[in-house]
Design an enzyme around this catalytic site. Structure first.
Site, PDB file in Angstrom:
ATOM      1  N   LEU A  84      -6.100  27.753  -9.112  1.00  0.00           N
ATOM      2  CA  LEU A  84      -5.884  27.047  -7.848  1.00  0.00           C
ATOM      3  C   LEU A  84      -5.960  25.541  -8.048  1.00  0.00           C
ATOM      4  CD1 LEU A  84      -8.431  29.118  -5.718  1.00  0.00           C
ATOM      5  CD2 LEU A  84      -5.999  29.613  -6.100  1.00  0.00           C
ATOM      6  N   CYS A 135     -11.726  19.745 -13.164  1.00  0.00           N
ATOM      7  CA  CYS A 135     -11.257  20.762 -14.108  1.00  0.00           C
ATOM      8  C   CYS A 135     -10.768  20.204 -15.437  1.00  0.00           C
ATOM      9  CB  CYS A 135     -10.159  21.578 -13.448  1.00  0.00           C
ATOM     10  SG  CYS A 135     -10.710  22.276 -11.886  1.00  0.00           S
ATOM     11  N   LYS A 158     -13.388  18.358 -17.680  1.00  0.00           N
ATOM     12  CA  LYS A 158     -14.446  19.283 -18.113  1.00  0.00           C
ATOM     13  C   LYS A 158     -13.899  20.344 -19.072  1.00  0.00           C
ATOM     14  CE  LYS A 158     -15.614  22.406 -14.886  1.00  0.00           C
ATOM     15  NZ  LYS A 158     -15.290  23.776 -15.341  1.00  0.00           N
ATOM     16  N   LYS A 207      -7.003  12.996  -6.459  1.00  0.00           N
ATOM     17  CA  LYS A 207      -5.650  13.359  -6.054  1.00  0.00           C
ATOM     18  C   LYS A 207      -5.650  13.443  -4.529  1.00  0.00           C
ATOM     19  CE  LYS A 207      -4.674  17.879  -6.275  1.00  0.00           C
ATOM     20  NZ  LYS A 207      -4.425  19.207  -6.835  1.00  0.00           N
ATOM     21  N   ARG A 248     -14.864  13.888  -8.062  1.00  0.00           N
ATOM     22  CA  ARG A 248     -15.325  14.135  -9.428  1.00  0.00           C
ATOM     23  C   ARG A 248     -14.310  13.644 -10.464  1.00  0.00           C
ATOM     24  NH1 ARG A 248     -17.042  20.305  -8.918  1.00  0.00           N
ATOM     25  NH2 ARG A 248     -15.448  20.211  -7.290  1.00  0.00           N
TER      26      ARG A 248
HETATM   27  C1  UGA Z   1      -6.134  21.996 -11.969  1.00  0.00           C
HETATM   28  C2  UGA Z   1      -4.975  22.957 -12.300  1.00  0.00           C
HETATM   29  O1  UGA Z   1      -3.730  22.375 -11.883  1.00  0.00           O
HETATM   30  C3  UGA Z   1      -5.190  24.305 -11.593  1.00  0.00           C
HETATM   31  O2  UGA Z   1      -4.172  25.206 -11.994  1.00  0.00           O
HETATM   32  C4  UGA Z   1      -6.558  24.862 -12.022  1.00  0.00           C
HETATM   33  O3  UGA Z   1      -6.851  26.085 -11.380  1.00  0.00           O
HETATM   34  C5  UGA Z   1      -7.626  23.869 -11.644  1.00  0.00           C
HETATM   35  O4  UGA Z   1      -7.365  22.624 -12.325  1.00  0.00           O
HETATM   36  C6  UGA Z   1      -8.958  24.432 -12.074  1.00  0.00           C
HETATM   37  O5  UGA Z   1      -9.187  24.571 -13.274  1.00  0.00           O
HETATM   38  O6  UGA Z   1      -9.726  24.872 -11.201  1.00  0.00           O
HETATM   39  P1  UGA Z   1      -6.722  20.383  -9.909  1.00  0.00           P
HETATM   40  O7  UGA Z   1      -7.721  19.764 -10.841  1.00  0.00           O
HETATM   41  O8  UGA Z   1      -7.147  20.768  -8.542  1.00  0.00           O
HETATM   42  O9  UGA Z   1      -6.096  21.718 -10.579  1.00  0.00           O
HETATM   43  O10 UGA Z   1      -5.537  19.350  -9.702  1.00  0.00           O
HETATM   44  P2  UGA Z   1      -4.111  19.033 -10.354  1.00  0.00           P
HETATM   45  O11 UGA Z   1      -3.097  19.043  -9.291  1.00  0.00           O
HETATM   46  O12 UGA Z   1      -3.851  19.852 -11.544  1.00  0.00           O
HETATM   47  O13 UGA Z   1      -4.325  17.504 -10.805  1.00  0.00           O
HETATM   48  C7  UGA Z   1      -5.288  17.144 -11.794  1.00  0.00           C
HETATM   49  C8  UGA Z   1      -5.164  15.675 -12.136  1.00  0.00           C
HETATM   50  O14 UGA Z   1      -3.953  15.411 -12.821  1.00  0.00           O
HETATM   51  C9  UGA Z   1      -5.159  14.745 -10.934  1.00  0.00           C
HETATM   52  O15 UGA Z   1      -5.972  13.635 -11.229  1.00  0.00           O
HETATM   53  C10 UGA Z   1      -3.703  14.337 -10.770  1.00  0.00           C
HETATM   54  O16 UGA Z   1      -3.531  13.092 -10.184  1.00  0.00           O
HETATM   55  C11 UGA Z   1      -3.279  14.321 -12.229  1.00  0.00           C
HETATM   56  N1  UGA Z   1      -1.815  14.491 -12.412  1.00  0.00           N
HETATM   57  C12 UGA Z   1      -1.228  15.671 -12.097  1.00  0.00           C
HETATM   58  C13 UGA Z   1      -1.063  13.455 -12.935  1.00  0.00           C
HETATM   59  O17 UGA Z   1      -1.590  12.345 -13.233  1.00  0.00           O
HETATM   60  N2  UGA Z   1       0.279  13.642 -13.123  1.00  0.00           N
HETATM   61  C14 UGA Z   1       0.891  14.817 -12.819  1.00  0.00           C
HETATM   62  O18 UGA Z   1       2.109  14.918 -13.026  1.00  0.00           O
HETATM   63  C15 UGA Z   1       0.123  15.851 -12.291  1.00  0.00           C
END
Ligand code: UGA
Length: 436
Positions: A154, A264, A267, A325, A332
């Site tokens: 998720l 996520c 970590k 985001k 965090r």
């Molecule tokens: C992430 C994964 O996408 C989920 O599939 C997973 O279940 C989750 O970790 C987890 O392990 O529980 P999340 O951390 O909620 O989800 O958010 P993301 O949408 O993946 O974004 C993570 C970070 O990457 C954010 O800081 C976002 O700004 C950055 N990001 C994302 C970018 O800088 N560029 C992108 O193209 C996409």
């Protein structure tokens, strides 16, 4: 089915609520009495779009309840999900701290009655499910149970739709009986033909780390290419679009920015590096992604400094967005937590806005940072305005109003939301990431 969910954090609360929405009877257990009392009153401790309405609906329809009484919640359950936190260990070695998982296992053990599947939902190192099995067997040798791994994928901010329409469900089991219980739990997803990948426990455990590590690598890759774009005078937006059209690469997770954050990726990449060390293996690419991510945050500080003519001392910086985001209040590992203190320590005044994250931000940011009500207040008398997090409400700002409110029209767009040409025509000195 009767399901007990141990832990009501982001994962436990969303998963428990969505299982109730599937039609199962779910009891969510947490040790924090205040949290449970609030949940019973319909007050949701986190911001996740759509979650409050879904909790209320399922509580009203009597499929979802909240309790601190683990003893009463376990005996009837067909499956007990463990969704407690696995933060990075305080020992500073990158390893995931499994204290809460093992504690939950010990507490569940004496209350098991009838056949029960214990499911690890939290992200845990390979081998944890076997440890959980060992702990429960030791505590209660007569218990009739299996342990399974069912990692979650998720995204915060989109967790409910990710749960209801997942790309796949991964189930790690070592026998058909446990597999059947999990297949029954996820049966409603068969209607939308969600693939279920049924595999060994170890494979399921490692799948989660591999998925997050791959996504972190993808982000660090595009951030590094964005830096190359800046050096050679190329444009990352067009480049990312072009490479993303190749089905083997895919267009998602190719947005450059201030580095990945959240609970996520930072970590889990560290934990993976630590896990493989124990087996005498390496994940060089993941290690490089972690290093690039740290460097990217530092690079953003320099980018902001350069936009201010080389020094932030005595300057006022307006900030749009603090959370890691959009659509979450989660701070965090947010890039803002390393970028803003670095500027503040060098004498910048900071006025920050965030639609949901200010209360959380106050806990971690240095004292002295000012928090304002909206984007225009952040821009007022600022020497530079930094778009840190791409919340929707920052996507269509009245840029003439912003420009006129600022001391000097300097816009640093760390998410490439605005068009450089349009901003230039409006009189802004515009800086993006990986753009000319
Ligand atoms: C992430 C994964 O996408 C989920 O599939 C997973 O279940 C989750 O970790 C987890 O392990 O529980 P999340 O951390 O909620 O989800 O958010 P993301 O949408 O993946 O974004 C993570 C970070 O990457 C954010 O800081 C976002 O700004 C950055 N990001 C994302 C970018 O800088 N560029 C992108 O193209 C996409």
């Amino acid at each position: 089915m009767k399901i007990t969910m141990i832990g009501t954090g982001y994962v436990g609360l969303v998963t428990g609520t969505c299982f109730a929405e599937f039609g199962h009877h779910v009891t969510c257990v947490d040790k924090i009495e205040e949290k449970i009392a609030k949940l019973r009153d319909g007050i949701i401790p986190i911001y996740e779009p759509g979650l409050d309405a879904l909790v209320r609906k399922n509580v009203n329809e009597k499929r979802l309840r909240f309790t601190t009484d683990l003893e009463a919640a376990v005996p009837d359950a067909d499956a007990v999900f463990i969704a407690v936190g696995t933060p990075t260990s305080r020992r500073g070695d990158g390893y995931a701290d499994l204290t809460y998982i093992y504690e939950a296992s010990r507490e569940i053990a004496p209350h098991l009655s009838g056949y029960t599947v214990i499911v690890d939902k939290s992200t845990v190192p390979v081998g944890t499910a076997r440890q959980v099995h060992r702990i429960i067997s030791e505590q209660n040798p007569d218990a009739d149970f299996d342990v399974a791994s069912n990692p979650e994928f998720l995204r915060e901010g989109a967790a409910i739709s990710d749960f209801m329409r997942p790309d796949r469900v991964v189930i790690g089991v070592d026998n058909e009986r446990a597999e059947q219980v999990l297949r029954d739990i996820y049966k409603p997803l068969y209607l939308i033909e969600t693939p279920i990948v049924c595999t060994t426990i170890e494979t399921a455990e490692l799948t989660k780390y591999a998925a997050n590590a791959f996504l972190a690598v993808k982000i660090s890759f595009i951030n590094e290419i964005a830096n190359v774009c800046e050096a050679v005078g190329a444009d990352i937006t067009a480049l990312a679009k072009a490479i993303g059209m190749d089905g083997r690469i895919g267009s998602k997770f190719l947005h450059p920015g201030p580095g990945y954050g959240g609970s996520c990726f930072p970590k889990d990449t560290l934990a993976l590096m630590r896990i493989v060390q124990e087996y005498g293996e390496n994940v060089h690419i993941v290690q490089a992604a972690v290093e690039v991510n740290a460097a990217q945050k530092a690079r953003m500080v320099k980018k902001i400094r350069d936009s201010l003519g080389g020094s932030e001392a005595g300057k006022t910086i307006g900030v749009l967005g603090l959370t890691f985001k959009p659509e979450t209040d989660d701070m965090r590992e947010s890039p803002s937590l390393s970028i803003l203190p670095a500027l503040f320590e060098k004498g910048a005044a900071i006025k920050a806005h965030d639609p949901k994250g200010i209360e959380e931000a106050k806990k971690y940011m240095p004292e002295g940072i000012q928090y304002v009500e909206n984007a225009y207040e952040a821009a007022a008398d600022a020497d530079a305005l930094v778009l840190m997090t791409e919340w929707n409400q920052y996507r269509a700002l009245d840029m003439e109003r912003i420009r006129d409110a600022m001391r000097q029209p300097v816009f640093v767009d760390l998410r490439n939301v605005y068009d450089p040409e349009t901003m230039k025509n409006l009189g802004f000195k515009y800086t993006g990431v990986g753009r000319k």
